[in-house]
Design an enzyme around this catalytic site. Structure first.
Site, PDB file in Angstrom:
ATOM      1  N   ARG A  84      -1.320  -5.123   6.252  1.00  0.00           N
ATOM      2  CA  ARG A  84      -2.645  -3.755   6.760  1.00  0.00           C
ATOM      3  C   ARG A  84      -3.426  -4.108   7.028  1.00  0.00           C
ATOM      4  NH1 ARG A  84      -1.543   1.301   2.760  1.00  0.00           N
ATOM      5  NH2 ARG A  84      -1.862  -0.698   1.168  1.00  0.00           N
ATOM      6  N   ARG A 130      -7.684  -4.171   1.835  1.00  0.00           N
ATOM      7  CA  ARG A 130      -8.081  -2.708   1.350  1.00  0.00           C
ATOM      8  C   ARG A 130      -8.383  -4.069  -0.121  1.00  0.00           C
ATOM      9  NH1 ARG A 130      -3.901   1.623   0.106  1.00  0.00           N
ATOM     10  NH2 ARG A 130      -3.463   0.615  -1.499  1.00  0.00           N
ATOM     11  N   ARG A 166       1.985  -4.008  -7.984  1.00  0.00           N
ATOM     12  CA  ARG A 166       1.533  -2.756  -7.518  1.00  0.00           C
ATOM     13  C   ARG A 166       3.611  -2.465  -7.487  1.00  0.00           C
ATOM     14  NH1 ARG A 166      -1.838  -3.166  -2.638  1.00  0.00           N
ATOM     15  NH2 ARG A 166      -1.081  -1.205  -2.133  1.00  0.00           N
ATOM     16  N   ARG A 191       2.952   9.753 -10.172  1.00  0.00           N
ATOM     17  CA  ARG A 191       3.400   8.431 -10.122  1.00  0.00           C
ATOM     18  C   ARG A 191       4.121   7.554 -11.356  1.00  0.00           C
ATOM     19  NH1 ARG A 191      -0.266   6.296  -5.837  1.00  0.00           N
ATOM     20  NH2 ARG A 191       0.287   4.062  -5.960  1.00  0.00           N
ATOM     21  N   LYS A 234       3.823   6.842   3.249  1.00  0.00           N
ATOM     22  CA  LYS A 234       3.575   8.175   2.692  1.00  0.00           C
ATOM     23  C   LYS A 234       2.144   8.188   3.156  1.00  0.00           C
ATOM     24  CE  LYS A 234       3.450   5.964  -1.888  1.00  0.00           C
ATOM     25  NZ  LYS A 234       1.409   5.880  -2.340  1.00  0.00           N
TER      26      LYS A 234
HETATM   27  P1  ADP Z   1      -0.241   2.855  -2.450  1.00  0.00           P
HETATM   28  O1  ADP Z   1       0.580   3.516  -2.749  1.00  0.00           O
HETATM   29  O2  ADP Z   1       0.022   1.834  -1.001  1.00  0.00           O
HETATM   30  O3  ADP Z   1       0.128   1.450  -3.526  1.00  0.00           O
HETATM   31  P2  ADP Z   1      -2.103   4.531  -3.085  1.00  0.00           P
HETATM   32  O4  ADP Z   1      -4.040   4.402  -2.178  1.00  0.00           O
HETATM   33  O5  ADP Z   1      -1.730   5.486  -3.273  1.00  0.00           O
HETATM   34  O6  ADP Z   1      -1.530   3.096  -2.385  1.00  0.00           O
HETATM   35  O7  ADP Z   1      -2.885   3.994  -4.854  1.00  0.00           O
HETATM   36  C1  ADP Z   1      -3.434   2.863  -5.050  1.00  0.00           C
HETATM   37  C2  ADP Z   1      -3.918   2.389  -6.650  1.00  0.00           C
HETATM   38  O8  ADP Z   1      -4.240   3.866  -6.973  1.00  0.00           O
HETATM   39  C3  ADP Z   1      -2.874   2.580  -6.811  1.00  0.00           C
HETATM   40  O9  ADP Z   1      -2.546   1.060  -6.993  1.00  0.00           O
HETATM   41  C4  ADP Z   1      -3.340   2.795  -8.359  1.00  0.00           C
HETATM   42  O10 ADP Z   1      -3.950   1.935  -8.925  1.00  0.00           O
HETATM   43  C5  ADP Z   1      -4.156   4.061  -7.793  1.00  0.00           C
HETATM   44  N1  ADP Z   1      -3.711   5.337  -8.300  1.00  0.00           N
HETATM   45  C6  ADP Z   1      -3.059   6.181  -7.332  1.00  0.00           C
HETATM   46  N2  ADP Z   1      -2.762   7.349  -7.324  1.00  0.00           N
HETATM   47  C7  ADP Z   1      -2.742   6.638  -9.335  1.00  0.00           C
HETATM   48  C8  ADP Z   1      -1.961   7.989 -10.005  1.00  0.00           C
HETATM   49  N3  ADP Z   1      -2.020   9.416  -9.196  1.00  0.00           N
HETATM   50  N4  ADP Z   1      -2.267   7.198 -11.490  1.00  0.00           N
HETATM   51  C9  ADP Z   1      -2.610   6.733 -11.729  1.00  0.00           C
HETATM   52  N5  ADP Z   1      -3.035   4.920 -10.804  1.00  0.00           N
HETATM   53  C10 ADP Z   1      -2.982   5.402  -9.025  1.00  0.00           C
END
Ligand code: ADP
Ligand code: ZN
Length: 218
Positions: free
Chosen positions: A127, A159, A170, A88, A13
């Site tokens: 990745r 990462r 996750r 989320r 995404k």
């Molecule tokens: P991915 O969707 O591949 O897990 P992201 O970069 O979107 O990667 O998110 C990485 C991390 O950032 C999440 O596992 C969480 O810890 C934090 N995070 C991102 N967006 C949110 C959110 N809306 N609410 C809470 N934590 C978030």
């Protein structure tokens, strides 16, 4: 064009959101990127968020909502935006709905990226991210001969949350909290599903056709 892009970790995404942002001239708002930036800059928020992120847990709502709210109220979001990584959980759906009501910008469409689970783990562990231009690469899709970014020659890094243990958590968090949070948008008939098991370019072509079709009509 007020969009949300939704999908499990590794569904691509972020990659698609960046392409949509560039092509349709709307800002890409990634809560994950904003949080990683805060960690890099060692801000107060970054310090608080770090342990949640490296465990693969959600960062507490009040912290994420604060940065989201500040970002989405900026001038450049007037013509639209693409939200990536937010909402989320169901609480965030409600919080987002309140923010959007306040600024009178309803969500027009939610793109749901569909990818089978077995594929996701492989993608996450393969990745590599450019520490300079933030572009994503994958050792299973591209032959990355060096640890340098093929685009800008920046350093490619893994990462912090792309390791087996964190990836498992996750997925758990995704199944327990995030998957449900798209339901309210299905109920409002705002979701389109996109097959995320194809090349980056083909997936983007499909999304482009859908968006051009919907947004040209009005
Ligand atoms: P991915 O969707 O591949 O897990 P992201 O970069 O979107 O990667 O998110 C990485 C991390 O950032 C999440 O596992 C969480 O810890 C934090 N995070 C991102 N967006 C949110 C959110 N809306 N609410 C809470 N934590 C978030
Ligand atoms: Zn780069």
């Amino acid at each position: 064009m007020n969009l949300i892009i939704f999908g499990p970790p590794g569904s691509g995404k972020g990659t698609q959101a960046k392409k949509i942002s560039k092509y349709f001239y709307i800002p890409h708002i990634s809560t994950g990127d904003m949080l990683r930036e805060a960690i890099k800059e060692k801000t107060c928020l970054g310090k608080k968020a770090q342990k949640f992120m490296s465990n693969g847990d959600l960062v507490p709502d009040e912290l994420v909502v604060k940065i989201l709210k500040e970002r989405i109220k900026k001038e450049d979001c007037k013509t639209g935006f693409i939200l990536d990584g937010f909402p989320r959980n169901l609480e965030q759906v409600e919080l987002l709905s309140n923010i959007l009501k306040e600024i009178e910008k309803p969500i027009d469409l939610v793109i749901n990226m569909i990818v089978p689970e077995k594929e996701l783990t492989k993608r996450l562990l393969g990745r590599r991210v450019c520490s300079s231009c933030n572009k994503n690469f994958n050792i299973y899709q591209q032959s990355l001969k060096t640890f340098k970014c093929p685009v800008c020659n920046g350093e490619l890094i893994i990462r912090d949350d792309d390791n087996m243990q964190t990836v498992r958590n996750r997925f758990k968090v995704y199944k327990e909290q995030t998957e449900l949070s798209i339901q309210p948008y299905y109920e409002k008939d705002l979701v389109i599903e996109v097959d995320g098991e194809d090349t980056v370019e083909n997936i983007f072509e499909n999304i482009k056709i859908i968006l051009e079709d919907i947004f040209d009509k009005d």
